[in-house]
Design an enzyme around this catalytic site. Structure first.
Site, mmCIF file in Angstrom:
data_model
loop_
_atom_site.group_PDB
_atom_site.id
_atom_site.type_symbol
_atom_site.label_atom_id
_atom_site.label_comp_id
_atom_site.label_asym_id
_atom_site.label_seq_id
_atom_site.Cartn_x
_atom_site.Cartn_y
_atom_site.Cartn_z
ATOM 1 N N GLU A 183 25.307 1.838 -3.215
ATOM 2 C CA GLU A 183 25.353 0.387 -2.958
ATOM 3 C C GLU A 183 23.949 -0.142 -2.655
ATOM 4 O OE1 GLU A 183 28.371 -2.700 -0.743
ATOM 5 O OE2 GLU A 183 27.882 -0.846 0.292
ATOM 6 N N GLY A 211 24.036 5.595 8.413
ATOM 7 C CA GLY A 211 25.309 4.898 8.577
ATOM 8 C C GLY A 211 26.449 5.616 7.909
ATOM 9 N N ALA A 212 27.266 4.857 7.160
ATOM 10 C CA ALA A 212 28.400 5.425 6.443
ATOM 11 C C ALA A 212 28.641 4.588 5.190
ATOM 12 C CB ALA A 212 29.649 5.452 7.324
ATOM 13 N N MET A 213 29.266 5.192 4.179
ATOM 14 C CA MET A 213 29.473 4.519 2.901
ATOM 15 C C MET A 213 30.895 4.771 2.414
ATOM 16 S SD MET A 213 28.477 2.600 0.484
ATOM 17 C CE MET A 213 29.207 2.224 -1.111
ATOM 18 N N GLU A 214 31.530 3.701 1.943
ATOM 19 C CA GLU A 214 32.970 3.654 1.705
ATOM 20 C C GLU A 214 33.405 4.173 0.346
ATOM 21 O OE1 GLU A 214 31.524 -0.596 0.460
ATOM 22 O OE2 GLU A 214 31.002 0.870 1.989
ATOM 23 N N ASN A 215 32.754 5.141 -0.231
ATOM 24 C CA ASN A 215 33.154 5.654 -1.537
ATOM 25 C C ASN A 215 34.662 5.913 -1.575
ATOM 26 O OD1 ASN A 215 30.201 6.110 -1.889
ATOM 27 N ND2 ASN A 215 30.611 7.787 -0.471
ATOM 28 N N GLU A 257 35.124 1.826 7.201
ATOM 29 C CA GLU A 257 34.999 2.419 5.878
ATOM 30 C C GLU A 257 36.366 2.585 5.222
ATOM 31 O OE1 GLU A 257 32.065 2.379 4.858
ATOM 32 O OE2 GLU A 257 31.115 2.172 6.810
ATOM 33 N N HIS A 283 37.630 -0.522 3.549
ATOM 34 C CA HIS A 283 37.020 -0.745 2.238
ATOM 35 C C HIS A 283 37.833 -0.135 1.099
ATOM 36 C CE1 HIS A 283 33.316 -2.825 2.975
ATOM 37 N NE2 HIS A 283 32.865 -1.938 3.841
#
Length: 811
Positions: free
Chosen positions: A125, A260-264, A295, A298
């Protein structure tokens, strides 16, 4: 020309021309243990509505070969490969290699200092998939993705769809994953390494957790908590949105050197800084819950239904931020999540929304580079607060009905703001066009106060207010406390609104009680001092938070002194009954003394916070938080000696005490070396670096700046810790040269992608050794920076300018 950013016009033209049928992506990671390269073959099947037309595909990796329908293509330029002479049905094949895997975008190789093992993560992203393989890198060209990954034989590979078929090769394994559902390319992922894995079956879902092997013990310790939150979140969202998460497998991967974190979809990537070696505090437990639920939200807001273009980023981020607090309050033990939101996110959003970086929640976005600049306090905490107001405005039942209709209607597609408004309008029977314009397309913050004329009480807006529903609480004294006697909800449509139903003998009237709307408030002149005195006596975490947020906002606007704000926040801290917000209050009170107070008042205010910490340490449930607070605010040798005594075998507290002692000029080098030798944490070198960053020593400052800013050897999740220790009060002569070096670094702060750009720009901004003229120079420097750096710098410079004014150093 460099790598070009996709414009909205280009994206609209491309989406009108082509439809992507599927991606087949073959990824080779076998070179990574010993080298930097990731090799990919991306095969894209797509149709064209105008045969013979031309478009382009995005690829910012080095292209080895590219063919369209079997015909060779010209070399890539500016991160794009021209696709001339399109047929009705097309197959594009691009072989590429990305060697910048330590400081570049899209893919990152990290080496664990504990054992030398290598891990790799990908994060895309807003438009960083193009740095790894060829793709149509825009959110509204969704398609199934089939990943085949060849990796070293000792590695495990995770991706969106899980349940891969694994083949043994010579010294490698090939992981073939099932097709994903239709996804935007930025929602796809590959993570790999010699993971420690924990799995659990819960209510038909196969839940997985992964971490680097050296964190296995911490992951095992926290697994029950994470699985419980995951189960609670999946159940809550399935019911709230009338749509269960449609995939059986749901993985969460904790990775080193990730921000952070990522909502894959189906495979969330986290920074493994969330796996804390020291026992987590209540606030840290709460943060873990909110990030996990953010997350997870998302999966619906962003993955299943995706915004068409980045002007509707808030459809993803604001909703996920709102939903995580909603779910935490309703479905988990973190029932004070909204109080945490108020004292952490919302007060930051109030500040941002009253400064030069303010913007509407929904605004035109020219290109993706501009989109990267709105992952900010307006999109996240303000957006979440506005959605909380929308739920209040239409009613929760209608809100849920509208959400269910939205997902049923648009699943696996792309939407705009109007699609959501239509669903909520139909469900509630309210015309939301005026609401949409006022709240989503207009920047700025409403402000309310109360006027009393005899028995008549009028809620007064400082300007034409947005349509909203808020509450006014009436409180009366009961000994040393205040009790709520009435709570009246008011629908605001005009600048003046009569409030009926409040008792005439109330001692305190609290505007925006229950924190239902996004608006600042002010006491009238006759009740101003009473607000500061009585904030701690209010009966709930949210009511105290509303009062404290008003005091904080008055500090930032110059309507309250640091001494007034510090005394008020410290009194609330000592009276607070909610463990969730003790740490946020400690942070705010320490910030007042360190960053906002005039130099002559700094020691006294710090001493007051330190004394409060020593008192709080007597409560076993708050001991850890209180001792950490003391480590930041200790002002005397006695404080430090007492802290060391209380720390016992707690290595984390000893590091914190050393940082404070270093700042105060103590000779801590030998002790830091001894602590580093006995600390089992392989990342402990960062704690030792933080101690050196705090020292008032010119040579040491130079060494730390080199590592932090020039060489960038500090992992992203530790940049804030080291930078905070570097910029210490009382060290102006030593720090002045680095204020200049920050300005020199501005043109390069965007390197490494969006997350690094935001973190470096914000965290490295000088907090001391500057004056108002420096703020103007920083704003001048921002004009030539990329959008994400420019907006972050404007926002941070405004906050620091307010600090200077509070210190009495403004012009």
């Amino acid at each position: 020309m460099g790598i070009r950013s996709l414009t909205r016009t280009e994206a609209e033209r491309r989406a009108a021309l082509v439809a992507v049928e599927r991606y087949d992506v073959d990824v080779d990671l076998t070179a990574l243990p010993d080298g930097p390269e990731v090799r990919c073959v991306s095969t894209v099947a797509f149709t064209c509505r105008e045969p013979g037309a031309e478009t382009f595909v995005d690829c910012a990796a080095r292209v080895l070969s590219a063919t369209l329908n079997g015909v060779g293509l010209a070399p890539a330029e500016d991160g794009r490969i021209r696709l001339p002479g399109l047929a009705e049905h097309n197959v594009l094949r691009v072989e590429s290699v990305q060697a910048d895997t330590t400081a570049g975008e899209g893919v990152h190789k990290a080496t664990d200092p504990a054992d030398g093992e290598v891990y790799v993560w990908m994060s895309f992203e807003p438009d960083e998939a193009r740095f790894v393989w060829a793709c149509f890198d825009q959110p509204d060209l969704k398609a199934p993705h089939a990943f085949t990954v060849t990796a070293p034989s000792a590695w495990t590979v995770t991706s969106n769809s899980g349940d891969a078929r694994v083949e043994e090769l010579d010294e490698a394994r090939r992981w073939t994953f099932p097709d994903t559902p239709p996804l935007s390319v930025y929602n796809t992922v590959i993570n790999a390494g010699p993971f420690h894995e924990v799995r659990r079956e819960v209510d038909g879902h196969n839940l997985g957790l992964y971490s680097r092997s050296s964190l296995a013990e911490v992951l095992e310790r926290d697994a029950d908590e994470i699985f419980t939150l995951t189960h609670q979140g999946l159940a809550f969202y399935a019911e709230a949105f009338a749509m269960p998460f449609p995939q059986r497998r749901y993985d969460q991967v904790f990775m080193p050197e990730f921000g952070g974190a990522m909502e894959n979809y189906g495979c969330v990537t986290w920074s493994d800084a969330f796996l804390r070696r020291a026992a987590p505090t209540p606030a840290e437990h709460g943060l873990l819950a909110r990030v996990l639920l953010h997350e997870m939200a998302h999966m619906w807001f962003g993955n299943i239904v995706t915004m068409r273009w980045w002007d509707d980023l808030w459809l993803n981020e604001a909703f996920a931020e709102f939903a995580c607090h909603w779910a935490a309050e309703r479905a988990t033990r973190h029932t004070d999540a909204w109080a945490s939101h108020l004292m952490i996110g919302k007060i930051s959003a109030y500040l941002s929304d009253q400064g030069p970086a303010s913007h509407p929640i929904h605004q035109p976005i020219h290109d993706v580079a501009q989109a990267a600049s709105i992952f900010d306090n307006i999109t996240y905490p303000k957006g979440a607060s506005v959605l909380q107001q929308l739920k209040t405005y239409v009613g929760e039942d209608h809100f849920r009905t509208g959400m269910a209709a939205y997902f049923a209607r648009h699943a696996w597609g792309n939407t705009t703001l109007q699609d959501l408004i239509n669903s909520l309008s139909e469900a509630s029977g309210r015309d939301l066009d005026t609401w949409r314009t006022a709240w989503l397309e207009t920047a700025g913050t409403d402000r309310f106060t109360l006027e009393r004329d005899g028995d008549t009480i009028t809620l007064v807006a400082a300007a034409d207010p947005r349509p909203q529903v808020l509450a006014v609480g009436a409180y009366a004294r009961n000994g040393d406390a205040l009790e709520r006697r009435a709570l009246v909800r008011v629908e605001v449509t005009e600048p003046r609104t009569t409030v009926t139903g409040l008792p005439s003998d109330a001692d305190v009237l609290l505007i925006n009680d229950d924190d239902l709307t996004f608006a600042t408030t002010r006491p009238d002149p006759t009740t101003r001092d009473a607000l500061f005195r009585t904030a701690a006596q209010l009966p709930t975490a949210v009511s105290r938070g509303v009062a404290a947020a008003t005091v904080w906002d008055m500090l930032t606007t110059g309507e309250a002194t640091a001494a007034e704000a510090g005394r008020c926040l410290t009194s609330v801290l000592t009276a607070e009954t909610s463990d969730a917000v003790i740490e946020p209050y400690l942070t705010l009170a320490a910030n007042v003394s360190e960053l906002w107070a005039p130099p002559a008042e700094r020691a006294e205010l710090s001493a007051a916070v330190a004394a409060a910490c020593r008192d709080l340490a007597g409560d076993p449930g708050r001991r850890q938080v209180a001792l950490r607070g003391l480590a930041r605010t200790a002002t005397t040798p006695d404080d430090l000696a007492w802290l060391r005594e209380q720390a016992g075998d707690d290595v984390d507290l000893h590091w914190r005490a050393l940082i404070r002692e270093a700042e105060l000029g103590g000779d801590v080098t030998a002790e830091s070396d001894r602590l580093l030798a006995r600390d089992p944490d392989p990342d402990a070198w960062l704690r030792a670096l933080t101690v050196r960053a705090a020292l008032p020593d010119a040579a040491t400052k130079a060494e730390v700046w080199q590592q932090l800013v020039v060489d960038r050897t500090v992992p992203i999740n530790s940049v804030g810790l080291v930078a905070a220790a570097f910029w210490r009060p009382g060290q102006d002569e030593l720090l002045a040269p680095y204020a200049e070096r920050y300005l020199e670094a501005v043109p390069k702060l965007h390197q490494g992608g969006m997350i690094l750009a935001m973190s470096y720009t914000h965290r490295l901004f000088p907090l001391h050794a500057i004056d108002p003229t420096y703020i103007e120079r920083a704003r001048d420097a921002s004009r030539e920076a990329v959008p994400v750096v420019r907006l972050t710098l404007l926002e941070r410079s405004d906050e620091v300018s307010r600090m200077l004014r509070a210190r009495g150093t403004s012009a």
